[in-house]
Design a protein around this motif. Structure first.
Motif, PDB file in Angstrom:
ATOM      1  N   HIS A 159      30.551  21.722  33.806  1.00  0.00           N
ATOM      2  CA  HIS A 159      31.283  20.592  33.224  1.00  0.00           C
ATOM      3  C   HIS A 159      32.434  20.172  34.137  1.00  0.00           C
ATOM      4  CE1 HIS A 159      30.488  18.759  29.347  1.00  0.00           C
ATOM      5  NE2 HIS A 159      29.919  19.887  28.934  1.00  0.00           N
ATOM      6  N   LEU A 160      33.208  21.147  34.592  1.00  0.00           N
ATOM      7  CA  LEU A 160      34.357  20.849  35.442  1.00  0.00           C
ATOM      8  C   LEU A 160      33.920  20.143  36.730  1.00  0.00           C
ATOM      9  CD1 LEU A 160      36.392  24.185  35.145  1.00  0.00           C
ATOM     10  CD2 LEU A 160      36.821  22.024  33.963  1.00  0.00           C
ATOM     11  N   LEU A 161      32.858  20.660  37.347  1.00  0.00           N
ATOM     12  CA  LEU A 161      32.387  20.073  38.601  1.00  0.00           C
ATOM     13  C   LEU A 161      31.801  18.681  38.366  1.00  0.00           C
ATOM     14  CD1 LEU A 161      30.698  23.205  40.238  1.00  0.00           C
ATOM     15  CD2 LEU A 161      32.907  22.192  40.828  1.00  0.00           C
ATOM     16  N   SER A 162      31.033  18.524  37.289  1.00  0.00           N
ATOM     17  CA  SER A 162      30.405  17.232  37.003  1.00  0.00           C
ATOM     18  C   SER A 162      31.435  16.151  36.704  1.00  0.00           C
ATOM     19  CB  SER A 162      29.444  17.363  35.820  1.00  0.00           C
ATOM     20  OG  SER A 162      28.412  18.265  36.108  1.00  0.00           O
ATOM     21  N   ASP A 163      32.572  16.572  36.102  1.00  0.00           N
ATOM     22  CA  ASP A 163      33.618  15.609  35.769  1.00  0.00           C
ATOM     23  C   ASP A 163      34.508  15.267  36.962  1.00  0.00           C
ATOM     24  OD1 ASP A 163      32.718  15.511  33.190  1.00  0.00           O
ATOM     25  OD2 ASP A 163      34.184  16.949  32.411  1.00  0.00           O
ATOM     26  N   HIS A 164      34.385  16.025  38.042  1.00  0.00           N
ATOM     27  CA  HIS A 164      35.224  15.756  39.223  1.00  0.00           C
ATOM     28  C   HIS A 164      34.718  14.486  39.908  1.00  0.00           C
ATOM     29  CE1 HIS A 164      37.379  16.293  42.990  1.00  0.00           C
ATOM     30  NE2 HIS A 164      38.100  17.251  42.391  1.00  0.00           N
ATOM     31  N   PRO A 165      35.614  13.537  40.211  1.00  0.00           N
ATOM     32  CA  PRO A 165      35.186  12.242  40.776  1.00  0.00           C
ATOM     33  C   PRO A 165      34.520  12.333  42.145  1.00  0.00           C
ATOM     34  CG  PRO A 165      37.580  12.479  40.858  1.00  0.00           C
ATOM     35  CD  PRO A 165      37.074  13.593  39.999  1.00  0.00           C
ATOM     36  N   ASP A 166      34.804  13.396  42.911  1.00  0.00           N
ATOM     37  CA  ASP A 166      34.240  13.513  44.257  1.00  0.00           C
ATOM     38  C   ASP A 166      32.934  14.295  44.304  1.00  0.00           C
ATOM     39  OD1 ASP A 166      36.291  12.055  45.560  1.00  0.00           O
ATOM     40  OD2 ASP A 166      37.618  13.804  45.419  1.00  0.00           O
ATOM     41  N   LYS A 219      29.144  14.501  43.377  1.00  0.00           N
ATOM     42  CA  LYS A 219      28.026  13.636  42.980  1.00  0.00           C
ATOM     43  C   LYS A 219      26.935  14.402  42.237  1.00  0.00           C
ATOM     44  CE  LYS A 219      30.159  10.364  45.121  1.00  0.00           C
ATOM     45  NZ  LYS A 219      30.918   9.369  44.325  1.00  0.00           N
ATOM     46  N   ASP A 220      26.756  15.671  42.580  1.00  0.00           N
ATOM     47  CA  ASP A 220      25.709  16.472  41.944  1.00  0.00           C
ATOM     48  C   ASP A 220      25.968  17.945  42.240  1.00  0.00           C
ATOM     49  OD1 ASP A 220      23.464  17.115  40.525  1.00  0.00           O
ATOM     50  OD2 ASP A 220      22.039  16.538  42.088  1.00  0.00           O
ATOM     51  N   THR A 241      28.755  28.269  44.414  1.00  0.00           N
ATOM     52  CA  THR A 241      28.203  26.959  44.098  1.00  0.00           C
ATOM     53  C   THR A 241      28.034  26.104  45.345  1.00  0.00           C
ATOM     54  OG1 THR A 241      28.512  24.979  42.729  1.00  0.00           O
ATOM     55  CG2 THR A 241      30.492  25.935  43.684  1.00  0.00           C
ATOM     56  N   LYS A 242      27.038  25.246  45.293  1.00  0.00           N
ATOM     57  CA  LYS A 242      26.833  24.231  46.330  1.00  0.00           C
ATOM     58  C   LYS A 242      26.794  22.879  45.635  1.00  0.00           C
ATOM     59  CE  LYS A 242      24.014  24.672  49.869  1.00  0.00           C
ATOM     60  NZ  LYS A 242      22.774  24.745  50.701  1.00  0.00           N
ATOM     61  N   VAL A 243      27.692  21.983  46.023  1.00  0.00           N
ATOM     62  CA  VAL A 243      27.763  20.667  45.378  1.00  0.00           C
ATOM     63  C   VAL A 243      27.483  19.576  46.406  1.00  0.00           C
ATOM     64  CG1 VAL A 243      29.408  21.458  43.646  1.00  0.00           C
ATOM     65  CG2 VAL A 243      30.256  20.495  45.779  1.00  0.00           C
ATOM     66  N   GLU A 244      26.977  18.472  45.907  1.00  0.00           N
ATOM     67  CA  GLU A 244      26.710  17.323  46.775  1.00  0.00           C
ATOM     68  C   GLU A 244      27.864  16.333  46.669  1.00  0.00           C
ATOM     69  OE1 GLU A 244      22.910  15.652  45.838  1.00  0.00           O
ATOM     70  OE2 GLU A 244      21.810  17.348  46.676  1.00  0.00           O
ATOM     71  N   ASP A 273      25.138  14.039  49.543  1.00  0.00           N
ATOM     72  CA  ASP A 273      24.383  13.560  48.396  1.00  0.00           C
ATOM     73  C   ASP A 273      23.068  12.926  48.851  1.00  0.00           C
ATOM     74  OD1 ASP A 273      23.620  12.712  45.911  1.00  0.00           O
ATOM     75  OD2 ASP A 273      24.944  10.963  45.890  1.00  0.00           O
ATOM     76  N   ASP A 274      21.949  13.414  48.280  1.00  0.00           N
ATOM     77  CA  ASP A 274      20.647  12.887  48.677  1.00  0.00           C
ATOM     78  C   ASP A 274      20.103  11.874  47.673  1.00  0.00           C
ATOM     79  OD1 ASP A 274      20.032  14.492  46.551  1.00  0.00           O
ATOM     80  OD2 ASP A 274      18.727  15.872  47.652  1.00  0.00           O
ATOM     81  N   GLY A 275      20.892  11.544  46.649  1.00  0.00           N
ATOM     82  CA  GLY A 275      20.472  10.554  45.675  1.00  0.00           C
ATOM     83  C   GLY A 275      19.533  11.076  44.614  1.00  0.00           C
ATOM     84  N   VAL A 276      19.188  12.351  44.676  1.00  0.00           N
ATOM     85  CA  VAL A 276      18.285  12.968  43.690  1.00  0.00           C
ATOM     86  C   VAL A 276      19.095  13.869  42.767  1.00  0.00           C
ATOM     87  CG1 VAL A 276      16.275  14.435  43.335  1.00  0.00           C
ATOM     88  CG2 VAL A 276      16.368  12.909  45.318  1.00  0.00           C
ATOM     89  N   LYS A 277      18.925  13.718  41.458  1.00  0.00           N
ATOM     90  CA  LYS A 277      19.674  14.529  40.494  1.00  0.00           C
ATOM     91  C   LYS A 277      19.070  15.922  40.403  1.00  0.00           C
ATOM     92  CE  LYS A 277      23.064  14.537  37.483  1.00  0.00           C
ATOM     93  NZ  LYS A 277      24.447  14.301  37.895  1.00  0.00           N
ATOM     94  N   HIS A 278      19.874  16.939  40.744  1.00  0.00           N
ATOM     95  CA  HIS A 278      19.384  18.326  40.732  1.00  0.00           C
ATOM     96  C   HIS A 278      19.846  19.092  39.493  1.00  0.00           C
ATOM     97  CE1 HIS A 278      17.819  18.125  44.856  1.00  0.00           C
ATOM     98  NE2 HIS A 278      18.909  17.434  45.149  1.00  0.00           N
ATOM     99  N   TRP A 279      21.076  18.834  39.024  1.00  0.00           N
ATOM    100  CA  TRP A 279      21.642  19.608  37.909  1.00  0.00           C
ATOM    101  C   TRP A 279      21.578  18.764  36.644  1.00  0.00           C
ATOM    102  CZ3 TRP A 279      23.031  24.641  38.173  1.00  0.00           C
ATOM    103  CH2 TRP A 279      23.674  25.189  37.057  1.00  0.00           C
ATOM    104  N   THR A 280      20.792  19.237  35.682  1.00  0.00           N
ATOM    105  CA  THR A 280      20.566  18.425  34.478  1.00  0.00           C
ATOM    106  C   THR A 280      20.845  19.170  33.181  1.00  0.00           C
ATOM    107  OG1 THR A 280      18.236  19.084  34.455  1.00  0.00           O
ATOM    108  CG2 THR A 280      18.796  17.044  35.623  1.00  0.00           C
ATOM    109  N   HIS A 281      21.312  20.434  33.256  1.00  0.00           N
ATOM    110  CA  HIS A 281      21.474  21.202  32.019  1.00  0.00           C
ATOM    111  C   HIS A 281      22.927  21.597  31.757  1.00  0.00           C
ATOM    112  CE1 HIS A 281      20.512  23.980  35.307  1.00  0.00           C
ATOM    113  NE2 HIS A 281      21.252  24.868  34.688  1.00  0.00           N
TER     114      HIS A 281
END
Length: 331
Positions: free
Chosen positions: A242-249, A251-252, A269-272, A309-317
């Protein structure tokens, strides 16, 4: 040796209080058993000895688990607590076996005990002290879970939040729950045996206490076996996601692991992120994300890596439970 005593200051306080209290209770019950020969009192003596030894081990183990990583052990000593607890429950298991065997002897060959008044007084004092320790452990569970409650919450609400408690605190709570219940059971058995002459009831109470002890052994063993191997904290995974997804920078999220290390959590963690970020901006973002995760309860070690960011959504849960995330954020 100086480092050892310094580490002891950071040991789990509920386990230390419980160990000291149960040592006093074990001595008191042991003296009462010596004078009365009451089998239910023997069961309670064994229980208190096992609890006291166990909780001293837990206190020392929780303190040593906070030792800083070394060259030889670069991943730290967090899981040492799980190993210590695995060894500690063996003591309770042995005491439980002896308690059941003695109870069976009393059921098959009942022997009338003496010192009724002594037994009642000692068991009553023990129940009061065990309830106090149980209350303190329940209060610590609520504190570790970030939950507030009324005066009776440590004895009621704490049950619903045990999974958020540290392993040592949870063990103390479970042991003293069984100890308090066992004390009440032993007291009832002594009263029934004295006023009805049904002496076998003391043996039945002893067996019941032994079985309750085995329940604690099984539960704690399984939980700490998982911890020693390395278990994921699903609730914290959802919270950090949640924290990572809400961060504006961010993407995924490409990868997110939260592994329990004794009382602490290891996060990797690895973030896009936006591929247009330069090296300096990416480095600052990496540091900010690491600081954000480290500020969360029980998180002790963080590895953050960035990817374009590769434009593909990886984290969905990502969990949408606001209450869970609110409780974790308050801590």
């Amino acid at each position: 040796m100086g480092e050892f005593f310094t580490l002891l200051k950071g040991g789990n306080k509920p386990s230390l209080y419980a160990a000291i209290t149960n040592t006093f209770i074990a001595i008191m019950k042991g003296v009462a058993f010596f004078f009365t020969g009451n089998v239910a009192m023997f069961a309670e003596t064994m229980h208190s000895i096992g609890d006291a030894a166990n909780q001293f081990f837990v206190f020392i183990g929780s303190a040593l688990s906070k030792k800083a990583p070394t060259e030889r052990f670069p991943n730290g000593f967090g899981r040492l607590l799980n190993i210590v607890l695995l060894g500690a429950v063996l003591i309770v298991g042995i005491m439980a076996y002896e308690t059941i065997i003695e109870g069976w002897h009393q059921m098959t060959h009942p022997v009338e005990a003496e010192g009724f008044i002594i037994s009642v007084i000692v068991l009553s004092i023990a129940i009061i002290l065990e309830t106090f320790v149980l209350y303190k452990a329940g209060k610590e569970i609520l504190h570790e879970a970030g939950v507030k409650g009324g005066a009776m919450a440590p004895l009621t609400t704490s049950f619903a939040h045990m999974n958020r408690a540290k392993p040592a605190t949870k063990l103390v709570f479970l042991e003293d729950l069984v100890a308090t219940s066992g004390g009440v059971l032993a007291l009832i058995a002594v009263l029934i045996a004295h006023y009805t002459g049904f002496l076998a009831i003391e043996g039945a109470a002893s067996i019941a206490i032994g079985l309750m002890m085995f329940y604690v052994v099984t539960k704690v063993f399984l939980e700490n076996a998982r911890g020693a191997i390395g278990e994921t904290d699903e609730q914290m995974v959802n919270h950090i996601a949640h924290l990572l997804s809400d961060h504006p920078d961010v993407k995924d999220i490409r990868k997110l692991e939260v592994i329990k290390e004794g009382e602490f959590l290891h996060v990797e963690t690895k973030v896009e992120v936006n591929p247009s970020l330069n090296v300096t901006e990416a480095d600052l973002l990496q540091d900010r994300l690491a600081e954000l995760i480290l500020s969360q309860p029980s998180v002790d070690d963080v590895i953050v890596s960035l990817d374009a960011d590769d434009g593909v959504k990886h984290w969905t849960h990502v969990s949408k439970n606001p209450e869970t995330n609110a409780n974790l954020s308050k801590q």
